[in-house]
Design a protein around this motif. Structure first.
Motif, PDB file in Angstrom:
ATOM      1  N   TYR A 193      -8.728  21.160   3.576  1.00 23.93           N
ATOM      2  CA  TYR A 193      -7.308  21.119   3.945  1.00 23.93           C
ATOM      3  C   TYR A 193      -6.885  22.429   4.594  1.00 23.93           C
ATOM      4  N   ARG A 220      -8.247  22.651   8.133  1.00 24.55           N
ATOM      5  CA  ARG A 220      -7.517  21.751   9.036  1.00 24.55           C
ATOM      6  C   ARG A 220      -6.112  22.265   9.312  1.00 24.55           C
ATOM      7  N   ILE A 251      -0.813  14.680  10.580  1.00 27.02           N
ATOM      8  CA  ILE A 251      -1.619  14.554   9.362  1.00 27.02           C
ATOM      9  C   ILE A 251      -2.636  15.699   9.344  1.00 27.02           C
ATOM     10  N   THR A 282       4.733  21.518   5.154  1.00 29.37           N
ATOM     11  CA  THR A 282       5.385  20.215   5.048  1.00 29.37           C
ATOM     12  C   THR A 282       6.845  20.277   5.461  1.00 29.37           C
ATOM     13  N   LEU A 296       0.518   9.922  11.772  1.00 27.36           N
ATOM     14  CA  LEU A 296      -0.839   9.956  12.322  1.00 27.36           C
ATOM     15  C   LEU A 296      -0.813   9.899  13.845  1.00 27.36           C
ATOM     16  N   ASP A 315       3.558   6.947   7.436  1.00 27.10           N
ATOM     17  CA  ASP A 315       2.237   7.581   7.516  1.00 27.10           C
ATOM     18  C   ASP A 315       1.560   7.284   8.850  1.00 27.10           C
ATOM     19  N   SER A 316       1.652   6.038   9.321  1.00 23.10           N
ATOM     20  CA  SER A 316       1.035   5.707  10.616  1.00 23.10           C
ATOM     21  C   SER A 316       1.757   6.421  11.755  1.00 23.10           C
ATOM     22  N   HIS A 373      -0.108  15.550   4.332  1.00 22.74           N
ATOM     23  CA  HIS A 373      -1.445  15.042   4.054  1.00 22.74           C
ATOM     24  C   HIS A 373      -1.432  13.521   4.099  1.00 22.74           C
ATOM     25  N   LYS A 374      -2.600  12.939   4.176  1.00 21.45           N
ATOM     26  CA  LYS A 374      -2.715  11.488   4.278  1.00 21.45           C
ATOM     27  C   LYS A 374      -2.155  10.841   3.010  1.00 21.45           C
ATOM     28  N   GLY A 375      -1.309   9.835   3.166  1.00 21.11           N
ATOM     29  CA  GLY A 375      -0.720   9.134   2.043  1.00 21.11           C
ATOM     30  C   GLY A 375       0.537   9.795   1.491  1.00 21.11           C
ATOM     31  N   TYR A 376       1.039  10.821   2.146  1.00 24.91           N
ATOM     32  CA  TYR A 376       2.213  11.560   1.678  1.00 24.91           C
ATOM     33  C   TYR A 376       3.437  10.649   1.578  1.00 24.91           C
ATOM     34  N   LYS A 384      -4.347  22.938  12.890  1.00 25.85           N
ATOM     35  CA  LYS A 384      -3.149  22.218  13.321  1.00 25.85           C
ATOM     36  C   LYS A 384      -1.979  23.134  13.675  1.00 25.85           C
TER      37      LYS A 384
END
Length: 156
Positions: free
Chosen positions: A35, A38, A155, A94, A150, A146-147, A101-104, A42
């Motif tokens: 994390y 990444r 993400i 954030t 992405l 989330d999508s 993060h994925k699923g946040y 980012k």
């Protein structure tokens, strides 16, 4: 010619890798090395301004310096200091930079949907039905957000 951020980014990722080479899988999960790497990648594209990027660099340098050794995780103060710095940088990413993060969003909206569903279930006399409808709505909204994150490249 490479920018100063690119040079710093490569150096920081290399330092994270060097400090965590002796870690086992559980320590890698506690430190969240993937994390952090990444996140460094980012921030080059998601920093609001050069000033915020400089602040992020200072916070990340302090965090990397605070990564304890594998035996250092047994020291409560070192571990607590590192975890505070890590949580601060994750919250900053954030809140200020909208990096998640994925699923946040699923996690947030799942809880919100359940709370809303229970209240509707009580109002209409069927808690189970209200809970399941609220759960479904919460998951649907969270998955959509989330999508969307992405697609926008937010993400980490």
């Amino acid at each position: 010619m490479e920018s100063t951020y690119t040079v710093w980014k490569k150096s920081t990722i290399r330092t994270i890798e060097d400090k965590t080479t002796s870690f086992d899988e559980t320590l890698h999960k506690k430190v969240e090395t993937d994390y952090l790497k990444r996140l460094v990648e980012k921030m080059a594209t998601h920093a609001a301004s050069p000033e915020t990027l400089i602040v992020f660099q200072k916070q990340m340098d302090a965090l990397v310096a605070a990564i304890p050794t594998s035996t250092g995780f047994e020291d409560k103060e070192l571990r607590r200091d590192f975890l505070k710095k890590k949580n601060k940088i994750k919250n900053t990413a954030t809140i200020k930079h909208k990096l998640v993060h994925k699923g946040y969003y699923i996690g947030i909206w799942l809880a919100f949907g359940m709370a809303l569903g229970i209240s509707f279930g009580v109002a209409f006399g069927n808690i189970a039905l209200g809970l399941s409808i609220g759960l479904a709505i919460g998951v649907a909204i969270g998955a959509w957000l989330d999508s969307k994150a992405l697609k926008e490249g937010r993400i980490v």
